[in-house]
Scaffold this motif. Structure first.
Motif, short mmCIF file in Angstrom:
data_model
loop_
_atom_site.label_atom_id
_atom_site.label_comp_id
_atom_site.label_asym_id
_atom_site.label_seq_id
_atom_site.Cartn_x
_atom_site.Cartn_y
_atom_site.Cartn_z
N SER B 427 58.10 -50.46 -16.15
CA SER B 427 58.34 -51.24 -14.94
C SER B 427 58.27 -50.35 -13.70
CB SER B 427 59.70 -51.93 -15.01
OG SER B 427 60.73 -51.02 -14.80
N ILE B 428 58.69 -49.10 -13.83
CA ILE B 428 58.59 -48.19 -12.70
C ILE B 428 57.13 -48.05 -12.30
CG2 ILE B 428 58.96 -45.81 -11.96
CD1 ILE B 428 61.37 -45.70 -13.64
N TYR B 429 56.22 -48.09 -13.29
CA TYR B 429 54.80 -47.97 -12.96
C TYR B 429 54.35 -49.08 -12.01
CZ TYR B 429 49.85 -48.87 -13.42
OH TYR B 429 48.55 -49.16 -13.14
N TYR B 430 54.66 -50.33 -12.35
CA TYR B 430 54.10 -51.36 -11.47
C TYR B 430 54.84 -51.49 -10.16
CZ TYR B 430 57.26 -54.67 -13.90
OH TYR B 430 58.33 -55.28 -14.47
N TYR B 431 56.10 -51.09 -10.10
CA TYR B 431 56.74 -51.08 -8.78
C TYR B 431 56.15 -49.98 -7.91
CZ TYR B 431 60.27 -54.16 -10.70
OH TYR B 431 60.90 -55.21 -11.28
N LEU B 432 55.93 -48.81 -8.52
CA LEU B 432 55.38 -47.70 -7.75
C LEU B 432 53.96 -47.97 -7.31
CD1 LEU B 432 56.75 -44.48 -9.40
CD2 LEU B 432 57.31 -45.50 -7.23
N LYS B 433 53.25 -48.76 -8.09
CA LYS B 433 51.88 -49.12 -7.69
C LYS B 433 51.87 -49.83 -6.36
CE LYS B 433 49.74 -52.35 -9.94
NZ LYS B 433 48.93 -53.19 -10.82
N ILE B 434 52.81 -50.75 -6.20
CA ILE B 434 52.90 -51.49 -4.94
C ILE B 434 53.31 -50.56 -3.81
CG2 ILE B 434 54.01 -53.39 -3.76
CD1 ILE B 434 54.50 -54.63 -6.41
N ILE B 435 54.28 -49.69 -4.10
CA ILE B 435 54.78 -48.79 -3.05
C ILE B 435 53.67 -47.86 -2.60
CG2 ILE B 435 56.44 -46.97 -2.61
CD1 ILE B 435 58.30 -48.33 -4.51
N LYS B 436 52.90 -47.35 -3.56
CA LYS B 436 51.79 -46.45 -3.21
C LYS B 436 50.78 -47.19 -2.35
CE LYS B 436 48.18 -45.72 -5.82
NZ LYS B 436 46.84 -45.18 -5.67
N LEU B 437 50.54 -48.46 -2.71
CA LEU B 437 49.57 -49.25 -1.95
C LEU B 437 50.03 -49.43 -0.52
CD1 LEU B 437 46.99 -50.54 -2.87
CD2 LEU B 437 48.22 -52.64 -3.23
N MET B 438 51.34 -49.62 -0.36
CA MET B 438 51.84 -49.86 0.98
C MET B 438 51.86 -48.61 1.82
SD MET B 438 54.88 -52.56 0.84
CE MET B 438 55.88 -51.52 -0.18
N LEU B 439 52.15 -47.48 1.18
CA LEU B 439 52.42 -46.29 1.97
C LEU B 439 51.18 -45.47 2.27
CD1 LEU B 439 55.76 -44.96 0.53
CD2 LEU B 439 55.33 -46.18 2.62
N THR B 440 50.08 -45.73 1.57
CA THR B 440 48.92 -44.89 1.82
C THR B 440 48.16 -45.41 3.03
OG1 THR B 440 47.71 -46.24 0.27
CG2 THR B 440 48.59 -44.17 -0.53
N LYS B 441 47.67 -44.50 3.84
CA LYS B 441 46.89 -44.91 5.00
C LYS B 441 45.46 -45.14 4.55
CE LYS B 441 49.59 -42.35 8.25
NZ LYS B 441 49.70 -42.15 9.67
N THR B 442 45.02 -46.35 4.78
CA THR B 442 43.62 -46.64 4.44
C THR B 442 42.82 -46.74 5.71
OG1 THR B 442 44.09 -48.97 4.49
CG2 THR B 442 44.28 -47.86 2.38
N THR B 443 41.60 -46.28 5.65
CA THR B 443 40.78 -46.28 6.86
C THR B 443 40.29 -47.68 7.18
OG1 THR B 443 39.02 -45.62 5.40
CG2 THR B 443 40.00 -43.92 6.79
#
Lengths: 204, 501
Positions: B427-443
């Motif tokens: 479960s930590i995997y799929y929560y962190l997936k969302i967090i990573k998606l939110m926190l990374t700067k995309t061009t």
């Protein structure tokens, strides 16, 4: 068997085929109005069964609620909708036979359980205890009313609230929404004019 | 006149009204809402929500007072700490969810009065369910809760997903409550007509009727496991959660689960103590399957609400371990603490999704990419709540899970705790997936986020700033609670300890 038991058996023998015929008719009539009316037959025979089992309050409630309200509503709804053309049930696939097998197993199980319980309860000890309870002299309706307002007050009042919420909930999807648009426009106007001097961070 | 006097005096002797005073206040609030809406003809809708809030707060205050001075009362209710804690949880759920739901109905231009009505009635049903010890009261309050939740989920009647969700919910809850009623009828019949739970145990002779008791336990398990969305009975959860409006999902994802937990615990503890070994094994199997299934399927989800539905299935699997591990010295402390923390985590997550979906109109996880740049407050509070759900220290989710698993290990449920640990990592995997998606700067941002404006809302901006504050208040409350509850773990455990019955 004395005369009263004979009469009892006779009445039951009249009512039970009525239930059986009515339920078979409900599922196998092609015309939906016919099946709705045979559902009414089933409910009426069940109510007569309750009378034969000396439960007068439940019998009256069944007649009033099921036959008088629910069945009337079903017939009403059937009459309003279009008559669908009969669907052909010629193809009897694997699902039909699986369901037939499962239902017959269930039926045999229930019959076996009933026989075992019948043997258990017709032993003489239980019959004498049952007769001691002297059920035939009590007034059912008075007893039920007394219990409803004393022991079961909370579920009784809660059921009345449930009825209120069910009514509101049933009307809510079905009503006209033109009033909703007017109300929203009125509120927009009132909010825009009156909330500018108010403190924006407070909820109240 | 004489009859009325004697009736009232008899009524006062049999029912002590001060014990159900919180519920009476909620009922008064409900009737006030109906009458106010009728009198006002639909204007001034915020007033209705204020009534709701005030009645909830007053109820909570009285419940606090009752928690301090436990009044013993027989027949319909028992006021032990277990029941009162559950009533308190449900009041918290109602309170926070009404903060979330104010702006929704104003924005979507549908009628407003029924929404707080259904929420109050669902909270009322849950509260009475938490302390009912009578088969009839249990059934009526369960139906009350289910029916109000069903009306809530079908509230936006123009949306076809909402119609589908409420249809599914209605049908499946009807089927499951009929199975529950069949189990109750077996108990009623074989205990010589007793309806009180205590009297049933006295009158049933377990040795003679053991097969019947087992059948009845199976049916009751089927009925209650539906509300809890345990493994084979979980199919309704993702569809209903995805179709209903988000505020509604927030509300009944916590309320009905908390109420169903209290029902489950009370029924299985009181009625089937002699069958402990049998139903422990079955519930353990159900819990393990829910944990595995919930977490594995949540990995593949693309919609946020569906993912939260599957994660809530797995969270209930964890809580089941707490029910199984109850023993004499600790009572149900682990289950109660985890439920308390779970309420805040879950409501907090939904409080974040709600304004996001309101502003962008989407629920896809991919559209959360790069949210950090546009709205840092939302991002950080969502990060906190998701990490707490996953169980990362030092957030409170970690402490709750830690206590739960330790309790379970001590009680000998080795397989369950091992599976729970493994699935927690998943479960930590799929929560962190969302967090990573939110926190990374995309061009190149997603199209939806390009038009993301913090002040944007569907009605005028004045309303949005005024109402944004209530949702913000709920967000901050939940974020604080899910972060800091871990520090207050010890007093919470101490309160919930004395609950074995």
């Amino acid at each position: 068997m004395n005369l009263s038991e004979l009469i009892h058996e006779f009445i039951l023998a009249l009512i039970e085929p009525g239930i059986l015929v009515g339920s078979i008719g409900t599922v196998s009539f092609i015309n939906t109005a016919n099946s709705a009316f045979s559902l009414g037959l089933v409910f009426t025979c069940i109510s007569l069964l309750y009378f034969a089992l000396n439960a007068d309050f439940i019998a009256a409630a069944q007649l009033l609620v099921y036959v008088g309200a629910i069945n009337v509503l079903i017939v009403f709804a059937v009459m309003i909708t279009d008559q669908s053309v009969s669907s052909d049930s010629e193809k009897r696939g694997i699902g039909y036979f699986t369901a037939l097998g499962a239902c017959s197993i269930l039926f045999l199980t229930i019959v076996c359980i009933f026989h075992k319980i019948n043997d258990f309860y017709s032993s003489s000890i239980h019959q004498s205890e049952y007769l001691k309870l002297n059920l035939f002299e009590q007034n059912d309706v008075q007893n039920i009313g007394y219990q409803l307002l004393n022991k079961f007050l909370v579920p009784f009042e809660l059921a009345s609230l449930l009825l209120l919420v069910a009514l509101v909930g049933a009307i809510n999807p079905a009503r006209d929404e033109d009033e909703g648009k007017d109300i929203a426009e009125n509120q927009k106007k009132s909010f825009v004019s009156s909330t500018s001097p108010r403190d924006k961070s407070s909820f109240f | 006149m004489n009859d009325i006097n004697s009736f009232l005096s008899r009524l006062n002797s049999t029912i002590n009204f001060s014990t159900i005073l919180p519920e009476i206040i909620l009922i008064v609030g409900l009737i006030t809402i109906v009458i106010t809406d009728l009198v006002n003809k639909g204007k001034n809708a915020i007033f209705l929500y204020k009534i709701f809030l005030i009645s909830t707060l007053v109820s909570m205050g009285i419940l606090f007072y009752q928690l301090i001075s436990v009044i013993a009362f027989e027949d319909l209710y028992t006021n032990n700490i277990f029941n009162n804690l559950f009533r308190f949880f449900i009041l918290i759920c109602s309170f926070i969810s009404v903060l979330l739901s104010v702006d929704y109905v104003l924005c979507s231009k549908i009628s407003l009065a029924e929404f707080p009505l259904f929420k109050i009635s669902a909270g009322l049903g849950g509260m009475i369910l938490s302390c009912a010890t009578n088969l009839i009261t249990i059934y009526v309050s369960l139906e009350f809760l289910a029916l109000s939740s069903c009306f809530l989920s079908g509230y936006t009647k123009r949306d076809i997903r909402s119609n589908e969700a409420s249809m599914k919910f209605l049908l499946m809850s009807g089927a499951s409550s009929s199975s529950l009623l069949y189990g109750f009828s077996l108990l009623y019949g074989f205990s010589d007509g007793q309806v009180q739970l205590d009297n049933i145990i006295d009158k049933i002779s377990f040795s003679q009727y053991l097969p019947i008791i087992c059948i009845s336990a199976a049916f009751i398990l089927a009925g209650t496991a539906f509300k809890l969305s345990l493994f084979p009975f979980h199919q309704w959860t993702p569809d209903v959660y995805e179709g209903s409006p988000t505020r509604v999902v927030a509300f009944f994802s916590v309320t009905s689960k908390v109420a169903a937990l209290s029902l489950f615990t009370r029924l299985f503890r009181l009625i089937f103590p002699y069958l402990s070994n049998e139903w422990h094994i079955v519930v353990e199997l159900l819990a393990i399957s829910s944990m595995i299934l919930g977490n594995l399927i949540a990995v593949t989800q693309r919609s946020f609400k569906r993912m939260l539905a599957y994660s809530s299935i797995s969270q209930i699997g964890y809580v089941m371990i707490g029910i199984l591990a109850a023993d004499l010295e600790n009572g149900y402390a682990s289950m109660l603490t985890y439920t308390f923390i779970y309420i805040f985590m879950n409501l907090g997550t939904f409080a974040r999704i709600t304004p996001f979906s309101l502003r962008t109109g989407t629920n896809n996880i991919r559209d959360y990419a790069g949210l950090y740049m546009k709205d840092p407050v939302l991002t950080f509070s969502l990060v906190l709540c998701l990490l707490s759900l996953g169980g990362i220290p030092p957030l409170s989710g970690f402490f709750g899970k830690h206590y739960l698993f330790w309790h379970g290990w001590k009680a000998g449920l080795y397989i369950s705790v091992t599976v729970a640990l493994v699935t927690s990592v998943i479960s930590i995997y799929y929560y962190l997936k969302i967090i990573k998606l939110m926190l990374t700067k995309t061009t190149n941002l997603v199209d939806t986020l390009k038009t993301y404006e913090k002040q944007k809302s569907l009605v005028s901006s004045v309303i949005s700033t005024k109402l944004k504050s209530s949702v913000e208040m709920a967000m901050i409350l939940c974020a604080l609670a899910s972060t800091l509850s871990g520090l207050f773990m010890d007093p919470i455990i101490k309160i919930t300890r004395n609950t074995f019955f």
